[in-house]
Design an enzyme around this catalytic site. Structure first.
Site, short mmCIF file in Angstrom:
data_model
loop_
_atom_site.label_atom_id
_atom_site.label_comp_id
_atom_site.label_asym_id
_atom_site.label_seq_id
_atom_site.Cartn_x
_atom_site.Cartn_y
_atom_site.Cartn_z
N SER A 1 -3.02 -4.46 6.53
CA SER A 1 -2.24 -4.59 7.76
C SER A 1 -2.85 -5.68 8.63
O SER A 1 -4.07 -5.85 8.67
CB SER A 1 -2.23 -3.28 8.54
OG SER A 1 -1.71 -3.45 9.84
N TYR B 1 -7.57 4.16 11.22
CA TYR B 1 -6.60 3.35 10.46
C TYR B 1 -7.20 1.99 10.11
O TYR B 1 -7.12 1.53 8.96
CB TYR B 1 -5.33 3.18 11.28
CG TYR B 1 -4.27 2.34 10.61
CD1 TYR B 1 -3.41 2.90 9.68
CD2 TYR B 1 -4.13 0.98 10.90
CE1 TYR B 1 -2.43 2.14 9.05
CE2 TYR B 1 -3.16 0.21 10.27
CZ TYR B 1 -2.31 0.79 9.35
OH TYR B 1 -1.35 0.02 8.73
#
Length: 294
Positions: free
Chosen positions: A175, A188
């Site tokens: 990401s 995350y």
């Protein structure tokens, strides 16, 4: 002596580039032909993974559709088969990737069904906020570590023998958020950075076997249609589009194109790379971008 050496190198390189052999150009023309290839995409029952597996099928590959929901897998497999030039039937496997036996079964079924594996895409993911001071932080952290780090590494390890035979490729989905620290997203971002480091290390370790390992980092991606009856959804989509230099939110097909490129012959000399596909969003991200309320 130095000048002579440089000229020799230039001649060698130039000689390759202007070679009259047609193969180097034909290879580029056919670089998106995946006939005879086998692609396994985790998390392919929805979102970005769904679009990736559909694009591979549309380009002629035999594909594996997998996830945790049987109905979604069946839908995607049916749609992927319809896109296949030869109407190749995808393999459908329900699997919880955090369970070792199910992970092993996924790979076993893939190789038994198709006899090989050329492309492994680790796309399965979860997305949750986790404030570091919250009581639930460690539970969330463990979930991210299990699905986002341990599972893909275990699958790569198990798939290595098949990938060595095919001189295949691995693409890990990270990401763009891993490049810009975000509040309440420590768990995350740690798992995504760990996966990116794994890409670099494995690119070195597996290169002698002819296996390439790369990362693709999506920006904000609209996996589902915006709910136009929800003012919050509409405002958030506009906020992201306004923050993206190219002026729109990313789509799953944008990410799928990047993945296919990394596994194509056009990328045959690329390994250990992180391909960012975000429309330039990373340049406008501040630390509170993901937690802004609109």
């Amino acid at each position: 002596m130095f000048i002579v050496y440089v000229l020799a190198v230039v001649t060698l390189v130039s000689g390759h580039v202007i070679s009259s052999e047609p193969d180097i150009y034909q290879e580029v023309r056919e670089s998106r032909n995946f006939d005879g290839k086998v692609a396994l995409v985790t998390g392919s029952n929805s979102g970005i993974g769904e679009q990736i597996v559909k694009l591979y099928s549309a380009l002629g590959a035999s594909v594996v559709v997998t996830g945790r929901k049987e109905a979604d897998i069946a839908r995607v497999a049916k749609e992927a088969q319809a896109l296949s030039p030869k109407k190749l039937k995808p393999l459908e496997v329900v699997a919880d990737l955090t369970v070792s036996d199910e992970l092993e079964n996924l790979l076993k079924q893939t190789v038994q069904t198709f006899g090989k594996l050329d492309v492994l895409v680790n796309d399965a993911d979860i997305f949750m906020f986790a404030n570091f001071t919250a009581d639930t932080f460690w539970k969330t952290f463990d979930s991210f570590e299990s699905i986002g780090v341990r599972s893909p590494l275990h699958l790569i390890q198990m798939a290595a023998p098949a990938l060595i035979k095919s001189k295949g490729t691995v693409i890990n989905i990270s990401s763009v958020l891993s490049q810009r620290p975000q509040k309440a997203m420590l768990a995350y971002e740690l798992q995504k950075q760990a996966l990116e480091m794994a890409t670099k290390v494995l690119a070195l370790e597996l290169a002698p076997f002819g296996i390439r390992v790369n990362t693709l980092s999506p920006g904000a991606t609209q996996s589902h249609p915006v709910n136009t009856t929800n003012p919050h959804s509409v405002a958030n989509a506009k906020r992201i589009a306004d923050a993206t230099p190219l002026g729109r939110v990313g789509l799953p097909i944008d990410m799928a194109k990047g993945v296919v490129f990394l596994s194509s012959t056009d990328a045959s000399f690329i390994t250990g790379h992180n391909l960012v596909v975000d429309g330039g969003l990373r340049f406008n991200l501040d630390s509170g971008f993901m937690t802004v309320k609109v």
